[in-house]
Design a protein around this motif. Sequence first.
Motif, PDB file in Angstrom:
ATOM      1  N   ARG A  75       0.841  -1.201   0.000  1.00  0.00           N
ATOM      2  CA  ARG A  75       0.000   0.000   0.000  1.00  0.00           C
ATOM      3  C   ARG A  75       0.878   1.255   0.000  1.00  0.00           C
ATOM      4  N   ILE A  99       1.291  -0.519  -9.182  1.00  0.00           N
ATOM      5  CA  ILE A  99       0.090  -0.897  -8.433  1.00  0.00           C
ATOM      6  C   ILE A  99      -0.993   0.112  -8.760  1.00  0.00           C
ATOM      7  N   ILE A 102      -5.466  -1.378  -4.568  1.00  0.00           N
ATOM      8  CA  ILE A 102      -5.496  -2.455  -3.565  1.00  0.00           C
ATOM      9  C   ILE A 102      -6.825  -2.329  -2.852  1.00  0.00           C
ATOM     10  N   ILE A 122      -5.233  -7.046  -5.578  1.00  0.00           N
ATOM     11  CA  ILE A 122      -4.234  -6.082  -6.027  1.00  0.00           C
ATOM     12  C   ILE A 122      -4.274  -6.047  -7.550  1.00  0.00           C
TER      13      ILE A 122
END
Length: 144
Positions: A75, A99, A102, A122
């Motif tokens: 994160r 990313i 999440i 994710i």
Amino acid sequence: MAGPTGMALGGFAFEALGFSYEDVGRTLSTPWAKQAVAQRFDALQWTGPGEDEIEIKGAIFPQEFGGTASLEGLRQAAQTGVALMMVSLGGTIFGYHTIQSISEDRSYHDAFGQPRKNAYRIKLLRYTETPAASPLNSFVTLFA
């Protein structure tokens, strides 16, 4: 570590126990542009690879096996905007990924409000540096 490692995203290992995963999905888009042609079907031209998306689904059981620190670390990596290398246990290198999101679904809370199960998802997007953005190309352009 808690058992064998199936894959790693940056310095975060997905293990058999602890920070584990259940499913890995992949979507590869390869768009084609349509061009109208008189008295024929539309002509198609491949415009190159589009996006390469990976979705990792799993569940951690923090009280029994841990895994919360790895999820929190991912994160934080997402919030800093860093691309992470994805590698499998067999040594397959999937390249750098960013990313995109999440999400978590915490359930079975104990008397102190701590979840006993935390299902997560994710979403990753393959990262490739564009040639124009490369520092080397800027240097070559200046001195060419």
